[in-house]
Design an enzyme around this catalytic site. Structure first.
Site, PDB file in Angstrom:
ATOM      1  N   GLU A   1       2.952  29.166 -32.613  1.00 43.32           N
ATOM      2  CA  GLU A   1       3.219  27.732 -32.465  1.00 43.32           C
ATOM      3  C   GLU A   1       3.937  27.441 -31.154  1.00 43.32           C
ATOM      4  O   GLU A   1       3.646  26.459 -30.478  1.00 43.32           O
ATOM      5  CB  GLU A   1       4.056  27.200 -33.640  1.00 43.32           C
ATOM      6  CG  GLU A   1       3.363  27.290 -34.994  1.00 43.32           C
ATOM      7  CD  GLU A   1       2.240  26.280 -35.195  1.00 43.32           C
ATOM      8  OE1 GLU A   1       2.034  25.426 -34.323  1.00 43.32           O
ATOM      9  OE2 GLU A   1       1.556  26.368 -36.238  1.00 43.32           O
TER      10      GLU A   1
ATOM     11  N   ARG B   1       2.122  25.071 -28.449  1.00 42.27           N
ATOM     12  CA  ARG B   1       2.738  23.754 -28.236  1.00 42.27           C
ATOM     13  C   ARG B   1       3.630  23.736 -27.002  1.00 42.27           C
ATOM     14  O   ARG B   1       3.556  22.809 -26.190  1.00 42.27           O
ATOM     15  CB  ARG B   1       3.560  23.342 -29.457  1.00 42.27           C
ATOM     16  CG  ARG B   1       2.728  23.285 -30.726  1.00 42.27           C
ATOM     17  CD  ARG B   1       3.488  22.625 -31.857  1.00 42.27           C
ATOM     18  NE  ARG B   1       2.901  22.981 -33.138  1.00 42.27           N
ATOM     19  CZ  ARG B   1       2.893  22.196 -34.212  1.00 42.27           C
ATOM     20  NH1 ARG B   1       3.446  21.015 -34.172  1.00 42.27           N
ATOM     21  NH2 ARG B   1       2.356  22.605 -35.343  1.00 42.27           N
TER      22      ARG B   1
ATOM     23  N   ASP C   1      -9.320  30.319 -37.481  1.00 46.37           N
ATOM     24  CA  ASP C   1      -9.950  29.350 -36.568  1.00 46.37           C
ATOM     25  C   ASP C   1      -9.825  29.573 -35.061  1.00 46.37           C
ATOM     26  O   ASP C   1     -10.788  29.851 -34.357  1.00 46.37           O
ATOM     27  CB  ASP C   1      -9.493  27.928 -36.922  1.00 46.37           C
ATOM     28  CG  ASP C   1      -7.989  27.809 -37.152  1.00 46.37           C
ATOM     29  OD1 ASP C   1      -7.260  28.760 -36.819  1.00 46.37           O
ATOM     30  OD2 ASP C   1      -7.544  26.772 -37.662  1.00 46.37           O
TER      31      ASP C   1
ATOM     32  N   GLU D   1      -8.428  17.491 -36.024  1.00 43.72           N
ATOM     33  CA  GLU D   1      -9.662  18.281 -35.853  1.00 43.72           C
ATOM     34  C   GLU D   1     -10.954  17.470 -35.926  1.00 43.72           C
ATOM     35  O   GLU D   1     -11.910  17.750 -35.185  1.00 43.72           O
ATOM     36  CB  GLU D   1      -9.709  19.427 -36.880  1.00 43.72           C
ATOM     37  CG  GLU D   1      -8.676  20.520 -36.647  1.00 43.72           C
ATOM     38  CD  GLU D   1      -7.262  20.151 -37.089  1.00 43.72           C
ATOM     39  OE1 GLU D   1      -7.116  19.141 -37.831  1.00 43.72           O
ATOM     40  OE2 GLU D   1      -6.302  20.837 -36.686  1.00 43.72           O
TER      41      GLU D   1
ATOM     42  N   THR E   1      -5.712  25.089 -27.921  1.00 44.09           N
ATOM     43  CA  THR E   1      -5.929  24.664 -29.308  1.00 44.09           C
ATOM     44  C   THR E   1      -4.993  23.534 -29.730  1.00 44.09           C
ATOM     45  O   THR E   1      -5.163  22.940 -30.787  1.00 44.09           O
ATOM     46  CB  THR E   1      -5.817  25.862 -30.278  1.00 44.09           C
ATOM     47  OG1 THR E   1      -6.326  25.475 -31.548  1.00 44.09           O
ATOM     48  CG2 THR E   1      -4.378  26.337 -30.410  1.00 44.09           C
TER      49      THR E   1
HETATM   50  C1  DMJ Z   1      -2.334  22.061 -34.342  1.00 42.43           C
HETATM   51  O1  DMJ Z   1      -1.041  22.517 -34.150  1.00 42.43           O
HETATM   52  C2  DMJ Z   1      -3.274  22.964 -33.642  1.00 42.43           C
HETATM   53  O2  DMJ Z   1      -4.498  22.368 -33.542  1.00 42.43           O
HETATM   54  C3  DMJ Z   1      -3.393  24.263 -34.351  1.00 42.43           C
HETATM   55  O3  DMJ Z   1      -4.361  25.095 -33.768  1.00 42.43           O
HETATM   56  C4  DMJ Z   1      -3.742  24.078 -35.814  1.00 42.43           C
HETATM   57  N1  DMJ Z   1      -3.286  22.945 -36.413  1.00 42.43           N
HETATM   58  C5  DMJ Z   1      -2.578  21.902 -35.808  1.00 42.43           C
HETATM   59  C6  DMJ Z   1      -3.152  20.552 -36.084  1.00 42.43           C
HETATM   60  O4  DMJ Z   1      -3.747  20.382 -37.283  1.00 42.43           O
END
Ligand code: DMJ
Length: 643
Positions: free
Chosen positions: A268, A272, A401, A535, A621
């Site tokens: 995370e 982020r 994913d 998503e 992501t």
């Molecule tokens: C986000 O923090 C990112 O997309 C992560 O890869 C998975 N989920 C959350 C949003 O749903």
């Protein structure tokens, strides 16, 4: 892309040690303080003992000691003419040599040592006279001094790097008035989310928009790292909200500090914070973002100190101690976590010229490549001690994913030079199509989850990102199946739209089934929530970019309106607990990814294609755009200072 925060954690904590300092309330800092006291007492007793012993020892032994000291250490001189012995260049004075000077020297030293002892004793006594508060303050001052010095060391400027050609940071307003107005509406939603966070949650990781206060989860550890600020920066920049961007920059410059005793999620924090800081750096050119990203990355590196080099899920930023989530199969690390570091780490090596980051992620890739892939699939769990797979569960949603996403994006980010990544992606996608992708009785294409040889016919909201991924990977696909993958992307987009359309709020549930008569609908109560996830909108945006089919803008607008209607409260935006209820309860969390991703993808959906064109930018992501490195390879060639 995974949701560790939502999964049960072991919550195990080691209680702080209590040394019985009852007047000091149970706190670790207090514990350190009482340890200092004990040490101080022992020290002063020891000094008193030495001092006393010195005076009570017989004279001869005192002399012997001094002679030893003087001979061995203090008189490095080469003049044997006066009866001294020369040993290896150092002169040892013998009898008959200037006895008087020798005695004077001895006396001087003896006095000096006595004075030093007395001074040390006095200082120890003085310390003991001080109150606990005074001692505590002194310790704090010392600590601050050390922290300041470390900060100074950390803030050393990085070497200059030629920044890749950045195309499409700015773009014209859309010519169509209706589209312009929709885009303005999204910008207004961003302002609402940001202003409320600034007012009620500033510096906290996230916002509770109803309680109007800060919020956090275990993924960010126990300190206020301003996750929303870092995650939102590039969205603010892209939307032209430059005053807000500067406020964020100022906070980061003055307050974002990683030398905290806090255990964070490596994944995370990478997607982020490092992703957010790198994107902010590339967009704005402000060095502070690069510097902070590199500082933070340094704090994550100890997580890779495992027998296999597969990182722990969590690491303590101060101690560097790592561990895995208690709920993960047999102490495993998670595929979507250790497999979602590549983009950011390659950029870190590119920007610093230091191969350490690149080597870490390439090591992971090599290890995964060598392993056996049951049915061509990658299980979600891998034990970092043994290097063996845990349970054989495979998912394109939570826990799996973004591993697949990053294989494709590693190839794109390398200007399509990293063909090894593309091959791994192609192989994995073919196995996924064979074993996980099915059509429902009602004709909806869905992606199920593989559990020990059995397909669960359930799709998560998280899995909906795959529509965009298939479309993004269409060009360059094996056997020229571009049309096939674009079609697959469109089918997933359609299914996910159905999951929204079949609810009361027109917002999608967390997971939906394809069992019996039920299709694209959540069955269990605990799967009916919507937490402002991006998503589905992400997939609409990719599909729009590749097809320009107006239905994607239409679907995106439906979602934006539903969010504004059902998730907006006066203190920001909140998730809802049941998308099938006409008056759902709020979860009272404004997720940082709502500003980083959901609103960014919506804004881009109503922008021209020349804003962050996909030939030049790859989105991590968490929707943080990183430039394609148009270079011969992705190792370190970006930084000539280090070649
Ligand atoms: C986000 O923090 C990112 O997309 C992560 O890869 C998975 N989920 C959350 C949003 O749903």
């Amino acid at each position: 892309m995974t949701t560790p925060a939502l999964l049960p954690l072991s919550g195990r904590r080691i209680p702080p040690l209590n040394l019985g300092a009852s007047s000091f309330p149970h706190h670790r800092a207090t514990l350190r303080l009482s340890e200092k006291f004990i040490l101080l007492l022992i020290l002063s007793a020891f000094i008193t003992l030495c001092f006393g012993a010195f005076f009570f020892l017989p004279d001869s032994s005192k002399h012997k000691r001094f002679d030893l000291g003087l001979e061995d250490v203090l008189i490095p001189h080469v003049d044997t003419s006066k009866g001294g012995k020369n040993l290896g260049g150092y002169l040892i004075h013998g009898q008959g040599h200037d006895e008087h000077r020798h005695r004077e020297e001895e006396e001087r030293l003896r006095n000096k040592i006595r004075a030093d002892h007395e001074k040390a004793l006095e200082e120890a006594k003085e310390k003991l006279k001080k109150s606990r508060d005074e001692i505590r303050a002194e310790i704090q001052t010392e600590k601050n001094k050390v922290a300041q010095e470390m900060k100074k060391k950390d803030s050393k400027p990085l070497p200059p790097v030629p920044v890749p050609n950045l195309i499409g940071i700015n773009s014209e307003d859309p010519a169509d008035k209706d589209i312009r107005e929709k885009r303005d509406k999204i910008k207004e939603m961003m302002k609402h989310a940001w202003e409320n966070y600034r007012q009620y949650g500033w510096g906290h990781n996230e916002l509770k928009p109803i309680a109007r206060k800060g919020h956090s989860t275990n993924i960010f550890g126990n300190s206020q790292m301003g996750a929303t600020i870092v995650d939102a920066l590039d969205t603010l920049y892209i939307m032209g909200l430059h005053d807000e961007f500067r406020e964020g920059q100022d906070w980061i410059d003055k307050n974002l500090d990683f030398s905290v005793n806090s255990e964070v999620s490596v994944f995370e924090v990478n997607i982020r914070f490092i992703g957010g800081l790198l994107a902010a750096y590339y967009l704005s050119g402000q060095e502070v973002f690069k510097l902070k990203a590199v500082q933070l990355a340094g704090k994550l590196l100890p997580a890779f100190n495992t027998p296999t080099g597969i990182p722990w899920a969590m690491v303590n930023l101060k101690s560097g101690v790592g561990r895995n989530w208690g709920w993960a199969s047999a102490g495993s690390s998670i595929l979507a976590e250790f497999g979602t570091l590549h983009m950011e780490f390659v950029h870190l090596s590119y920007l610093t010229g230091d191969p350490v980051y690149y080597n870490k992620v390439m090591h992971i890739r090599k290890l995964l490549q060598k392993m056996e892939h049951p049915n061509g699939l990658y299980p979600n769990y891998l034990n970092p001690r043994t290097g063996r797979w845990g349970q054989h569960h495979t998912s394109v949603g939570g826990l799996g994913d973004s591993f697949y996403e990053y294989l494709l994006k590693a190839w794109l980010m390398s200007d399509k030079m990293d063909t090894e990544a593309r091959k791994m992606y192609d192989d994995a996608i073919e196995a996924i199509e064979r074993h996980l992708i099915r059509k429902s009785n009602g004709g909806l294409t869905y992606i199920g989850e593989w559990k020990n040889g059995h397909l669960e016919r359930k799709m998560g909201h998280l899995t909906c990102f795959a529509g965009g991924m298939f479309a993004l990977g269409a060009d360059g696909s094996r056997d020229d199946k571009a049309g096939h993958y674009l079609q697959l992307g469109a089918e997933i987009a359609h299914t996910c739209h159905e999951s929204y359309d079949r609810t009361t709020l027109k917002l999608g549930p967390e997971a939906f089934k394809f069992d019996g008569g039920l299709e694209a609908v959540a069955v269990r109560q605990n799967e009916k929530y919507y937490i402002l996830r991006p998503e589905v909108i992400e997939t609409y945006w990719y599909m729009w970019r590749f097809t320009h089919d107006p239905k994607y803008r239409q679907w995106g607008w439906e979602a934006a309106q539903a969010i504004d209607k059902y998730c907006r409260v006066s203190g920001g935006f909140s998730g809802v607990k049941d998308v099938y209820s006409s008056s759902p309860a709020y979860d009272d969390v404004q997720q940082s990814f709502f500003l980083a991703e959901t609103l960014k993808y919506l804004y881009l959906l109503f922008s021209n294609d020349d804003l962050l064109p996909l030939d030049n930018w790859v989105f991590n992501t968490e929707a943080h755009p990183l430039p394609v490195l148009h270079l011969a390879n992705t190792t370190l060639s970006g930084n000539p200072a280090y070649r």
